[in-house]
Design a protein around this motif. Structure first.
Motif, short mmCIF file in Angstrom:
data_model
loop_
_atom_site.label_atom_id
_atom_site.label_comp_id
_atom_site.label_asym_id
_atom_site.label_seq_id
_atom_site.Cartn_x
_atom_site.Cartn_y
_atom_site.Cartn_z
N ASP A 1 0.87 -1.18 0.00
CA ASP A 1 0.00 0.00 0.00
C ASP A 1 0.91 1.23 0.00
O ASP A 1 2.08 1.13 -0.38
CB ASP A 1 -1.00 -0.05 1.17
N ASP A 2 0.39 2.38 0.41
CA ASP A 2 1.19 3.61 0.33
C ASP A 2 2.30 3.65 1.37
O ASP A 2 3.18 4.53 1.31
CB ASP A 2 0.29 4.84 0.53
N HIS A 3 2.27 2.76 2.35
CA HIS A 3 3.21 2.86 3.48
C HIS A 3 4.09 1.63 3.68
O HIS A 3 5.20 1.75 4.20
CB HIS A 3 2.43 3.10 4.78
N SER B 1 9.41 3.50 3.85
CA SER B 1 10.45 4.46 4.24
C SER B 1 11.46 3.78 5.15
O SER B 1 11.12 2.88 5.93
CB SER B 1 9.84 5.68 4.92
N HIS B 2 12.70 4.21 5.06
CA HIS B 2 13.77 3.57 5.83
C HIS B 2 13.78 4.12 7.26
O HIS B 2 14.26 5.22 7.50
CB HIS B 2 15.13 3.78 5.17
N ALA C 1 12.37 3.40 18.19
CA ALA C 1 12.66 4.65 18.89
C ALA C 1 12.79 5.84 17.94
O ALA C 1 12.71 7.00 18.37
CB ALA C 1 13.93 4.51 19.72
N ASP C 2 12.99 5.57 16.65
CA ASP C 2 13.11 6.66 15.66
C ASP C 2 11.76 7.11 15.13
O ASP C 2 11.69 8.10 14.38
CB ASP C 2 13.97 6.21 14.47
N LEU C 3 10.71 6.38 15.46
CA LEU C 3 9.39 6.73 14.93
C LEU C 3 8.91 8.06 15.51
O LEU C 3 9.17 8.37 16.68
CB LEU C 3 8.37 5.63 15.25
N ASP D 1 4.43 11.77 12.97
CA ASP D 1 4.09 11.74 11.54
C ASP D 1 4.06 10.32 10.98
O ASP D 1 3.53 10.10 9.89
CB ASP D 1 5.13 12.53 10.73
N ASP D 2 4.67 9.39 11.68
CA ASP D 2 4.71 8.01 11.20
C ASP D 2 3.46 7.21 11.58
O ASP D 2 3.36 6.02 11.24
CB ASP D 2 5.95 7.29 11.77
N SER D 3 2.52 7.86 12.26
CA SER D 3 1.32 7.12 12.71
C SER D 3 0.60 6.39 11.57
O SER D 3 0.21 5.22 11.75
CB SER D 3 0.35 8.07 13.41
N PRO D 4 0.41 7.01 10.41
CA PRO D 4 -0.27 6.27 9.33
C PRO D 4 0.51 5.01 8.92
O PRO D 4 -0.09 3.99 8.58
CB PRO D 4 -0.32 7.28 8.17
N MET D 5 1.82 5.10 8.95
CA MET D 5 2.64 3.93 8.59
C MET D 5 2.50 2.82 9.64
O MET D 5 2.40 1.63 9.30
CB MET D 5 4.10 4.36 8.43
#
Ligand code: AMP
Length: 113
Positions: free
Chosen positions: A22-24, A45-46, A51-53, A56-60
């Motif tokens: 999908d998109d993520h 995305s890499h 801990a790096d999340l 903005d990464d919530s959708p992923m």
């Protein structure tokens, strides 16, 4: 990222059967399966570590679990059960430094310990 095997698979530089995309995220079968069903849910995305999340990464993050649900249906393992694993760091045995979730199913899995 240049030297990342999962980035190379997602970009098509290395060929692999993509079971879901999908998109993520995308999903492939693990090359060295530890169970009859052993899939990897991988963000496009890499990201190396949980801990790096960022917010903005919530959708992923949501997409990773949506992919799990889709794959559990596809593999028909919802009734018998499955295990989700995210290895983080050396002690956990993480060998690919690109965040990914294992889906293991299809046999009685060993107790964690
Ligand atoms: P981890 O120990 O959590 O970093 O797991 C990485 C997983 O990626 C291992 O189970 C490997 O067998 C798997 N793996 C490595 N290269 C590939 C590849 N080209 N295609 C599919 N799975 C791979």
């Amino acid at each position: 990222m240049e030297d990342c095997i999962f980035c190379k698979i997602s970009s098509g530089q290395i060929s692999s059967e993509i079971l879901y995309r999908d998109d993520h995220v995308f999903v492939i079968r693990d090359i060295a399966p530890k169970a009859p069903t052993h899939l990897l849910v991988i963000p496009l995305s890499h990201v190396t570590r949980v801990a790096d999340l960022e917010t903005d990464d919530s959708p992923m993050i949501a997409a990773m679990f949506e992919a799990v649900t889709a794959m559990v249906l596809r593999e028909d393992v919802g009734n018998t059960g499955y295990r989700l694993i995210i290895n983080q760091g050396v002690d956990a045995g993480q060998v690919v430094d690109h965040l990914h979730m294992h889906i293991l199913a299809g046999k009685k899995l060993p107790e964690m310990g």
